[in-house]
Design a protein around this motif. Structure first.
Motif, PDB file in Angstrom:
ATOM      1  N   SER A  85       0.511  -1.509   0.141  1.00 55.59           N
ATOM      2  CA  SER A  85      -0.165  -0.101  -0.369  1.00 55.59           C
ATOM      3  C   SER A  85       0.765   1.521  -0.585  1.00 55.59           C
ATOM      4  O   SER A  85       0.449   2.036   0.126  1.00 55.59           O
ATOM      5  N   PHE A  88       1.998   2.892  -4.418  1.00 51.97           N
ATOM      6  CA  PHE A  88       0.941   3.091  -5.799  1.00 51.97           C
ATOM      7  C   PHE A  88       1.550   3.819  -6.656  1.00 51.97           C
ATOM      8  O   PHE A  88       1.399   3.184  -7.770  1.00 51.97           O
ATOM      9  N   GLU A  89       2.057   4.543  -6.404  1.00 53.18           N
ATOM     10  CA  GLU A  89       3.606   4.884  -7.506  1.00 53.18           C
ATOM     11  C   GLU A  89       4.289   3.857  -9.287  1.00 53.18           C
ATOM     12  O   GLU A  89       3.980   4.432  -9.899  1.00 53.18           O
ATOM     13  N   THR A 105      -4.365  -3.198   0.432  1.00 51.16           N
ATOM     14  CA  THR A 105      -5.437  -2.343   0.427  1.00 51.16           C
ATOM     15  C   THR A 105      -5.308  -2.225   1.742  1.00 51.16           C
ATOM     16  O   THR A 105      -5.998  -3.531   2.138  1.00 51.16           O
ATOM     17  N   GLU A 109     -10.312   3.847   0.634  1.00 49.03           N
ATOM     18  CA  GLU A 109      -9.552   4.889  -0.399  1.00 49.03           C
ATOM     19  C   GLU A 109      -8.614   4.471  -1.077  1.00 49.03           C
ATOM     20  O   GLU A 109      -8.457   5.218  -2.043  1.00 49.03           O
ATOM     21  N   GLU A 110      -7.858   3.260  -0.157  1.00 45.52           N
ATOM     22  CA  GLU A 110      -6.696   2.879  -0.675  1.00 45.52           C
ATOM     23  C   GLU A 110      -7.357   2.401  -1.984  1.00 45.52           C
ATOM     24  O   GLU A 110      -6.370   1.703  -3.401  1.00 45.52           O
ATOM     25  N   LYS A 113      -8.121   4.176  -5.385  1.00 49.29           N
ATOM     26  CA  LYS A 113      -7.208   4.831  -5.796  1.00 49.29           C
ATOM     27  C   LYS A 113      -6.235   3.914  -6.352  1.00 49.29           C
ATOM     28  O   LYS A 113      -5.625   4.031  -7.698  1.00 49.29           O
ATOM     29  N   GLU A 115      -7.667   1.441  -7.676  1.00 53.64           N
ATOM     30  CA  GLU A 115      -8.357   1.301  -9.245  1.00 53.64           C
ATOM     31  C   GLU A 115      -8.085   2.851 -10.392  1.00 53.64           C
ATOM     32  O   GLU A 115      -8.158   2.283 -11.286  1.00 53.64           O
ATOM     33  N   GLU A 116      -8.302   3.694 -10.150  1.00 52.79           N
ATOM     34  CA  GLU A 116      -8.269   4.644  -9.819  1.00 52.79           C
ATOM     35  C   GLU A 116      -6.828   5.077 -11.075  1.00 52.79           C
ATOM     36  O   GLU A 116      -6.548   5.384 -12.248  1.00 52.79           O
ATOM     37  N   LEU A 117      -5.518   4.108 -11.020  1.00 50.81           N
ATOM     38  CA  LEU A 117      -4.190   4.299 -11.458  1.00 50.81           C
ATOM     39  C   LEU A 117      -4.181   2.676 -11.677  1.00 50.81           C
ATOM     40  O   LEU A 117      -2.946   2.687 -12.959  1.00 50.81           O
ATOM     41  N   CYS A 149     -16.713  -0.018  -5.308  1.00 54.15           N
ATOM     42  CA  CYS A 149     -15.495   0.190  -6.514  1.00 54.15           C
ATOM     43  C   CYS A 149     -15.710  -1.216  -7.420  1.00 54.15           C
ATOM     44  O   CYS A 149     -16.973  -1.722  -7.332  1.00 54.15           O
TER      45      CYS A 149
END
Length: 183
Positions: A85, A88-89, A105, A109-110, A113, A115-117, A149
């Motif tokens: 966790s 993410f980068e 995660t 929120e994690e 995030k 999912e978005e990335l 999600c």
């Protein structure tokens, strides 16, 4: 529900022949869909990862992941990498190498995030009581995260029994992940 086996040094050893034998038996007994080589303290991680992948290739359809080292995962031909966790980068970098990505995660929120990335999957934990992993989230929290999600979620943490797997399956996650269940 998909099954995700995670190795751990205390159950699998770092002696190659012993590791291979235990892993082979675990895979044969449980037939997981996913498997992760995870050993945070093995100074010969790359060599053992190669043994892991060699054993796993004998199980048709098994998706193999290495822990954190996305470059090694790509080099050795693993399907993907399992990131912490705090990484993410690294999702984009791993995806650029053609790897599938699982991210650990612990909060909604994690999950969002990851999912978005562009992560392919997440583990969400701990569901049940697990040594040194904090207060368990429980089935209800897992259910709430699943509603928020679209990313496939593996329930993780303290999963030891068939009864727990049945409880988890009632809220319909993508799968469950465990170390001790598969040992």
């Amino acid at each position: 529900m998909k099954r995700y086996l995670i190795t751990s040094r205390e159950h699998y050893s770092d002696t190659p022949a012993v590791f291979r034998s235990i892993l082979q038996e675990s895979l044969k007994k449980h037939l997981p869909d996913y498997a992760l080589y995870r050993d945070k303290s093995n100074p010969h991680y790359a060599t053992q990862a190669d043994h892991f992948l060699d054993v796993c290739k004998n199980f048709y359809g098994l998706k193999t992941f290495l822990h954190q080292d996305y470059k090694l995962a790509a080099k050795l031909g693993a399907v993907g990498v399992h990131l912490t966790s705090m990484e993410f980068e690294t999702i984009v970098l791993a995806k650029e190498l053609g790897l599938e990505v699982i991210v650990s995660t612990h909060t909604k929120e994690e999950v969002l995030k990851a999912e978005e990335l562009g992560a392919n999957y997440v583990t969400y934990s701990p569901i049940f009581s697990t040594p040194n992993k904090g207060e368990p989230k429980g089935i209800k929290a897992l259910q709430e995260v699943l509603k928020s999600c679209k990313i496939p979620i593996f329930a993780l943490g303290g999963i030891l029994t068939q009864e727990q797997i049945e409880q988890i399956s009632e809220v319909n996650p993508y799968g469950f992940a465990s170390i001790r269940y598969f040992y």
